[in-house]
Write an enzyme that holds these catalytic residues in place. Structure first.
Site, mmCIF file in Angstrom:
data_model
loop_
_atom_site.group_PDB
_atom_site.id
_atom_site.type_symbol
_atom_site.label_atom_id
_atom_site.label_comp_id
_atom_site.label_asym_id
_atom_site.label_seq_id
_atom_site.Cartn_x
_atom_site.Cartn_y
_atom_site.Cartn_z
ATOM 1 C CG ASN A 1 -0.694 8.583 2.565
ATOM 2 O OD1 ASN A 1 -1.290 7.668 1.994
ATOM 3 N ND2 ASN A 1 0.032 9.463 1.911
ATOM 4 C CG HIS B 1 -1.222 5.259 -0.563
ATOM 5 N ND1 HIS B 1 -1.984 5.824 0.440
ATOM 6 C CD2 HIS B 1 -2.010 4.293 -1.099
ATOM 7 C CE1 HIS B 1 -3.156 5.234 0.510
ATOM 8 N NE2 HIS B 1 -3.192 4.279 -0.411
ATOM 9 N NE ARG C 1 -3.830 2.047 2.470
ATOM 10 C CZ ARG C 1 -3.934 2.802 3.556
ATOM 11 N NH1 ARG C 1 -3.208 2.535 4.640
ATOM 12 N NH2 ARG C 1 -4.764 3.822 3.599
ATOM 13 C CG HIS D 1 -7.892 -3.769 -2.308
ATOM 14 N ND1 HIS D 1 -8.966 -3.038 -2.766
ATOM 15 C CD2 HIS D 1 -6.926 -2.853 -2.025
ATOM 16 C CE1 HIS D 1 -8.664 -1.758 -2.770
ATOM 17 N NE2 HIS D 1 -7.443 -1.621 -2.326
#
Length: 317
Positions: free
Chosen positions: A92, A64, A60, A189
């Site tokens: 975040n 990001h 993740r 995911h």
């Protein structure tokens, strides 16, 4: 509707490296820091032994990072003075496991001072997080540079868990990523956890006529409403993103077809014929998912934008 599965007749080689920037090379550190990759892998593996959430966190974190100013490790920078950094932006706040990158950087610096960028360490750590969780491995093109700018306000550019397919398509296309990339990268995911705030919109007051998103399987929605009541006061309450949340597999897609996905952005993949067909394809075949995920990861992680190599991943020189 259950997906119709077909047998595969071809074998995919996971060293696919087409489509990335000419500035990057899989052999970038071959001469200058030959043990960099193995050192980073050891740091990730060590952290995983103590915390099984590390792989999802690193994957993740890499996503990001790349979606803001390219893959330049700007997500790793600390807030300084009046400038609030990306890691402190609302999307975040829940990022963690920064220490894994710090530890890897320290060890690599001891071997090859000033050679390996934080951006490359993060890209390699994300790859290792997938591979060490049972997923595919691949040759990561390297040679990224670290950025000097990190602004919390820019995290508003990240695709939100409430996005519909039009919003997702726009967000990905702005970064040179296709609908195929969207379908494949959403499979990330398969690892991790989501807080109630990210899917409350689907289980409480969905619209003016119903509380629950009708596309969600009723018993699944009921279980989520127990975990996340409308006036939830339990800090960090939430749910695993899929039923095998520490193993990189295609369970995410199988559950999506059963109406057991958490996020609106997940459900959105079933609203176009192209992405829905890919969901069905990946649900049927772990091999096809791995193949597509590797291709899209290489493509996404090759969005570059930095200018230097930081000695400390949390601070600019």
């Amino acid at each position: 509707m259950a997906a119709i599965c077909f047998s595969l007749v071809s074998v995919f080689i996971f060293s696919l490296i087409s489509g990335y920037s000419n500035a990057l090379s899989v052999d970038y550190y071959h001469q200058t820091c030959p043990k960099a990759e193995s050192t980073i892998r050891k740091a990730v593996k060590k952290a995983m032994m103590n915390d099984n959430t590390v792989p999802a966190a690193l994957l993740r974190m890499h996503f990001h990072d790349c979606f803001i100013r390219g893959c330049d490790a700007s997500v790793l920078l600390n807030t300084k003075g009046k400038n609030k950094a990306e890691k402190d932006g609302p999307p975040n706040i829940s990022l963690h496991a920064f220490y894994v990158i710090d530890n890897a950087k320290e060890e690599v610096e001891a071997q090859c001072p000033g050679v390996v960028s934080c951006a490359d360490i993060l890209a390699l750590a994300a790859r290792d997080a997938v591979a060490l969780s049972g997923g595919p491995t691949w040759d990561v093109p390297k040679g990224r540079k670290d950025g000097r700018i990190s602004k919390a306000t820019e995290t508003r550019q990240l695709p939100a868990p409430t996005f519909n397919i039009t919003q997702l398509q726009q967000s990905f296309s702005q970064r040179g990523l296709s609908m195929d990339d969207l379908a494949a990268l959403s499979g990330g995911h398969t690892l991790g956890f989501s807080h109630c705030s990210s899917f409350q919109n689907r289980i409480h007051r969905f619209n003016t006529t119903t509380n629950i998103d009708p596309s969600m399987q009723p018993s699944f929605a009921a279980s989520l409403r127990k975990i996340c009541p409308i006036h939830n006061k339990v800090k960090n309450a939430g749910s695993k993103l899929d039923s095998s949340a520490t193993t990189f597999d295609n369970t995410y897609y199988k559950l999506l077809l059963q109406g057991r996905s958490l996020l609106s952005s997940d459900q959105a993949l079933l609203t176009t014929s192209r992405t829905k067909s890919l969901v069905s394809k990946f649900a049927c075949s772990q091999e096809e998912f791995n193949k597509a995920f590797v291709k899209s990861m290489i493509k996404m992680s090759s969005i570059t934008g930095g200018t230097e190599i930081r000695k400390d991943c949390r601070f600019v020189r």
